[in-house]
Design a protein around this motif. Structure first.
Motif, PDB file in Angstrom:
ATOM      1  N   ARG A   1       0.867  -1.184   0.000  1.00  0.00           N
ATOM      2  CA  ARG A   1       0.000   0.000   0.000  1.00  0.00           C
ATOM      3  C   ARG A   1       0.905   1.236   0.000  1.00  0.00           C
ATOM      4  NH1 ARG A   1      -2.811  -2.304   5.436  1.00  0.00           N
ATOM      5  NH2 ARG A   1      -3.521  -4.296   4.614  1.00  0.00           N
ATOM      6  N   PRO A   2       0.424   2.344  -0.578  1.00  0.00           N
ATOM      7  CA  PRO A   2       1.302   3.520  -0.734  1.00  0.00           C
ATOM      8  C   PRO A   2       1.924   3.992   0.582  1.00  0.00           C
ATOM      9  CG  PRO A   2      -0.846   3.888  -1.777  1.00  0.00           C
ATOM     10  CD  PRO A   2      -0.918   2.555  -1.142  1.00  0.00           C
ATOM     11  N   GLU A   3       1.210   3.815   1.694  1.00  0.00           N
ATOM     12  CA  GLU A   3       1.714   4.322   2.973  1.00  0.00           C
ATOM     13  C   GLU A   3       2.590   3.302   3.713  1.00  0.00           C
ATOM     14  OE1 GLU A   3      -1.314   3.907   1.958  1.00  0.00           O
ATOM     15  OE2 GLU A   3      -2.484   2.754   3.395  1.00  0.00           O
ATOM     16  N   ASP A   4       2.849   2.155   3.100  1.00  0.00           N
ATOM     17  CA  ASP A   4       3.745   1.169   3.727  1.00  0.00           C
ATOM     18  C   ASP A   4       5.164   1.704   3.792  1.00  0.00           C
ATOM     19  OD1 ASP A   4       1.765  -0.767   3.993  1.00  0.00           O
ATOM     20  OD2 ASP A   4       2.320  -1.848   2.160  1.00  0.00           O
ATOM     21  N   LEU A   5       5.826   1.380   4.881  1.00  0.00           N
ATOM     22  CA  LEU A   5       7.262   1.666   4.994  1.00  0.00           C
ATOM     23  C   LEU A   5       7.979   0.321   5.020  1.00  0.00           C
ATOM     24  CD1 LEU A   5       9.691   3.596   5.612  1.00  0.00           C
ATOM     25  CD2 LEU A   5       9.208   3.174   8.033  1.00  0.00           C
ATOM     26  N   LEU A   6       8.997   0.187   4.180  1.00  0.00           N
ATOM     27  CA  LEU A   6       9.753  -1.059   4.151  1.00  0.00           C
ATOM     28  C   LEU A   6      11.123  -0.813   4.803  1.00  0.00           C
ATOM     29  CD1 LEU A   6       9.532  -3.992   3.006  1.00  0.00           C
ATOM     30  CD2 LEU A   6      10.708  -3.159   0.963  1.00  0.00           C
ATOM     31  N   ILE A   7      11.498  -1.686   5.737  1.00  0.00           N
ATOM     32  CA  ILE A   7      12.850  -1.638   6.306  1.00  0.00           C
ATOM     33  C   ILE A   7      13.598  -2.826   5.722  1.00  0.00           C
ATOM     34  CG2 ILE A   7      14.263  -1.799   8.394  1.00  0.00           C
ATOM     35  CD1 ILE A   7      12.001  -0.448   9.934  1.00  0.00           C
ATOM     36  N   ALA A   8      14.573  -2.523   4.891  1.00  0.00           N
ATOM     37  CA  ALA A   8      15.288  -3.578   4.172  1.00  0.00           C
ATOM     38  C   ALA A   8      16.742  -3.613   4.634  1.00  0.00           C
ATOM     39  CB  ALA A   8      15.219  -3.321   2.670  1.00  0.00           C
ATOM     40  N   THR A   9      17.241  -4.813   4.806  1.00  0.00           N
ATOM     41  CA  THR A   9      18.628  -4.992   5.244  1.00  0.00           C
ATOM     42  C   THR A   9      19.131  -6.341   4.744  1.00  0.00           C
ATOM     43  OG1 THR A   9      17.832  -6.117   7.221  1.00  0.00           O
ATOM     44  CG2 THR A   9      18.356  -3.785   7.470  1.00  0.00           C
ATOM     45  N   TYR A  10      20.433  -6.497   4.713  1.00  0.00           N
ATOM     46  CA  TYR A  10      21.010  -7.834   4.692  1.00  0.00           C
ATOM     47  C   TYR A  10      20.915  -8.312   6.146  1.00  0.00           C
ATOM     48  CZ  TYR A  10      24.097 -11.664   3.417  1.00  0.00           C
ATOM     49  OH  TYR A  10      24.598 -12.905   3.161  1.00  0.00           O
ATOM     50  N   ALA A  11      20.647  -9.595   6.349  1.00  0.00           N
ATOM     51  CA  ALA A  11      20.461 -10.099   7.704  1.00  0.00           C
ATOM     52  C   ALA A  11      21.650  -9.754   8.593  1.00  0.00           C
ATOM     53  CB  ALA A  11      20.265 -11.616   7.669  1.00  0.00           C
ATOM     54  N   LYS A  12      21.354  -9.280   9.786  1.00  0.00           N
ATOM     55  CA  LYS A  12      22.314  -8.929  10.833  1.00  0.00           C
ATOM     56  C   LYS A  12      23.006  -7.573  10.645  1.00  0.00           C
ATOM     57  CE  LYS A  12      21.982 -11.385  13.515  1.00  0.00           C
ATOM     58  NZ  LYS A  12      20.707 -11.499  14.297  1.00  0.00           N
ATOM     59  N   ALA A  13      22.387  -6.722   9.833  1.00  0.00           N
ATOM     60  CA  ALA A  13      22.989  -5.401   9.588  1.00  0.00           C
ATOM     61  C   ALA A  13      22.471  -4.327  10.533  1.00  0.00           C
ATOM     62  CB  ALA A  13      22.735  -4.989   8.139  1.00  0.00           C
ATOM     63  N   GLY A  14      21.520  -4.687  11.405  1.00  0.00           N
ATOM     64  CA  GLY A  14      20.962  -3.682  12.300  1.00  0.00           C
ATOM     65  C   GLY A  14      19.473  -3.459  12.070  1.00  0.00           C
ATOM     66  N   THR A  15      18.805  -4.502  11.606  1.00  0.00           N
ATOM     67  CA  THR A  15      17.375  -4.445  11.303  1.00  0.00           C
ATOM     68  C   THR A  15      16.551  -4.096  12.544  1.00  0.00           C
ATOM     69  OG1 THR A  15      17.940  -6.463  10.091  1.00  0.00           O
ATOM     70  CG2 THR A  15      15.672  -5.672   9.905  1.00  0.00           C
ATOM     71  N   THR A  16      16.740  -4.884  13.585  1.00  0.00           N
ATOM     72  CA  THR A  16      15.927  -4.745  14.803  1.00  0.00           C
ATOM     73  C   THR A  16      16.111  -3.358  15.415  1.00  0.00           C
ATOM     74  OG1 THR A  16      16.517  -7.070  15.133  1.00  0.00           O
ATOM     75  CG2 THR A  16      15.327  -5.982  16.918  1.00  0.00           C
ATOM     76  N   TRP A  17      17.325  -2.889  15.386  1.00  0.00           N
ATOM     77  CA  TRP A  17      17.662  -1.557  15.899  1.00  0.00           C
ATOM     78  C   TRP A  17      16.883  -0.482  15.124  1.00  0.00           C
ATOM     79  CZ3 TRP A  17      23.389   0.592  15.518  1.00  0.00           C
ATOM     80  CH2 TRP A  17      23.485   1.750  16.282  1.00  0.00           C
ATOM     81  N   THR A  18      16.938  -0.581  13.808  1.00  0.00           N
ATOM     82  CA  THR A  18      16.244   0.384  12.959  1.00  0.00           C
ATOM     83  C   THR A  18      14.732   0.288  13.160  1.00  0.00           C
ATOM     84  OG1 THR A  18      18.041   0.097  11.395  1.00  0.00           O
ATOM     85  CG2 THR A  18      16.067   1.214  10.579  1.00  0.00           C
ATOM     86  N   GLN A  19      14.242  -0.934  13.286  1.00  0.00           N
ATOM     87  CA  GLN A  19      12.808  -1.126  13.518  1.00  0.00           C
ATOM     88  C   GLN A  19      12.382  -0.407  14.802  1.00  0.00           C
ATOM     89  OE1 GLN A  19      13.289  -5.610  12.672  1.00  0.00           O
ATOM     90  NE2 GLN A  19      11.091  -5.308  12.589  1.00  0.00           N
ATOM     91  N   GLU A  20      13.198  -0.509  15.841  1.00  0.00           N
ATOM     92  CA  GLU A  20      12.845   0.112  17.114  1.00  0.00           C
ATOM     93  C   GLU A  20      12.887   1.639  17.008  1.00  0.00           C
ATOM     94  OE1 GLU A  20      11.497  -1.796  19.113  1.00  0.00           O
ATOM     95  OE2 GLU A  20      11.293  -0.595  20.927  1.00  0.00           O
ATOM     96  N   ILE A  21      13.875   2.142  16.293  1.00  0.00           N
ATOM     97  CA  ILE A  21      13.953   3.598  16.096  1.00  0.00           C
ATOM     98  C   ILE A  21      12.697   4.083  15.360  1.00  0.00           C
ATOM     99  CG2 ILE A  21      15.164   5.456  14.863  1.00  0.00           C
ATOM    100  CD1 ILE A  21      17.796   3.885  15.363  1.00  0.00           C
ATOM    101  N   VAL A  22      12.343   3.371  14.299  1.00  0.00           N
ATOM    102  CA  VAL A  22      11.171   3.765  13.514  1.00  0.00           C
ATOM    103  C   VAL A  22       9.903   3.701  14.371  1.00  0.00           C
ATOM    104  CG1 VAL A  22       9.650   2.990  11.630  1.00  0.00           C
ATOM    105  CG2 VAL A  22      12.115   3.254  11.238  1.00  0.00           C
TER     106      VAL A  22
END
Ligand code: A3P
Length: 293
Positions: free
Chosen positions: A31-52
């Motif tokens: 959907r247009p309002e979706d935000l995608l957080i993309a990473t190579y695994a173990k690059a700091g995904t969870t950290w970025t997710q929490e910030i967002v």
């Protein structure tokens, strides 16, 4: 015991359950309002997710603790089902979620479902230097039975260099997304920058999301997304879920959270070999990584 069997999609190693749901993932309706957080695994995904999420909840810690990272931000292509482990379908979770959604993926750019481009969704990509990314991935394979057996450190390094690991080549991943950022709404961040100056990187994310927070909220975000707090937070440290497949006594999900830990693993010879190979694989990109701060 849950054992990850590996298949392939378009030449990229995926787990068997991921392969079997791939066609639905490819047809996913962004959907247009979706935000995608993309990473190579173990690059700091969870950290970025929490910030967002902290930004989206305007610094309300309790709201961010409403559910685990996994349940707040569906992991698009990840699915598994096993009698001894919980079942999980990122796709089903995402489809059932009301807007605005934040969705996580480790897909290489060419495998991102076309609807994300068609809808011009915002995407945050986070990249981490190859050496630390490799070390973190190695430990994750050791502690997570949902991943294939890494073999020895030496063997795993070889697999990483040849791209014969889940989600494929780190080199192709970071380069592919780097190219894509010139054509799409992609904020390309680096783990090393986030470590060095989290405030500045959070401000980049704020600007990208067209959000504004006051100083007090910004400080709350900084505090609650620090490694120390996230390591103790059961909603972010992965201790509440997947108890049948993740063994934190082997290596915790929130392991070290630093830049430069690779120095504790690479021998001088391995480092030389890795650097020579790296130069070749990264000759065709302007991307530059820091391996220490
Ligand atoms: P290490 O294994 O090097 O400690 P992902 O979320 O993409 O799976 O990435 C996990 C890596 O990010 C782990 O790296 C983890 O410790 C690190 N990490 C998670 N939260 C962090 C934070 N708040 N600050 C720094 N690193 C963090």
């Amino acid at each position: 015991v849950f054992q990850a069997e590996i298949g392939e999609v378009e030449g990229i190693p995926f787990t068997k359950p991921m392969c079997s749901t791939w066609e639905q993932v490819w047809k996913f309706k962004a959907r247009p309002e979706d935000l995608l957080i993309a990473t190579y695994a173990k690059a700091g995904t969870t950290w970025t997710q929490e910030i967002v999420d902290m930004i989206q909840q305007n610094g309300d810690v309790e709201k961010c603790r409403r559910a685990t990272t996994y349940r707040r931000h569906p992991f698009l292509e990840w699915s598994f089902q096993d009698s001894s482990a919980e079942s999980y379908s990122g796709l089903e979770l995402a489809e059932a979620m009301p807007s605005p959604r934040t969705i996580k993926t480790h897909l290489p750019v060419q495998l991102v479902p076309p609807s994300f481009w068609e809808q011009n969704c915002k995407i945050i990509y986070v990249a981490r230097n190859a050496k630390d990314n490799l070390v973190s991935y190695y430990h994750f394979h050791r502690m997570n039975k949902g991943m294939p057996d890494p073999g020895t450190w030496e063997e795993f390094m070889e697999k990483f260099m040849t791209g014969k690991v889940l989600w494929g080549s780190w080199y192709d991943h970071v380069k592919g997304w780097w190219k894509a950022k010139d054509k799409h709404r992609i904020l390309y961040l680096f783990y090393e920058d986030m470590k060095e100056n989290p405030k500045q990187e959070i401000q980049k994310i704020l600007k990208f999301l067209e959000k504004d927070v006051n100083q007090e909220v910004l400080n709350k975000i900084l505090h609650n997304t620090s490694f120390e707090i996230m390591k103790e937070n059961p909603m972010t440290n992965y201790t509440k879920e997947f108890q049948g497949i993740m063994d934190h006594s082997i290596s915790p999900f929130m392991r070290k959270g630093v830049v430069g830990d690779w120095k504790n693993y690479f021998t001088v010879a391995q480092n030389k070999k890795f650097d020579e190979d790296y130069k070749k694989k990264m000759a065709d990109t302007s991307l530059v990584f820091r391996t220490e701060l």
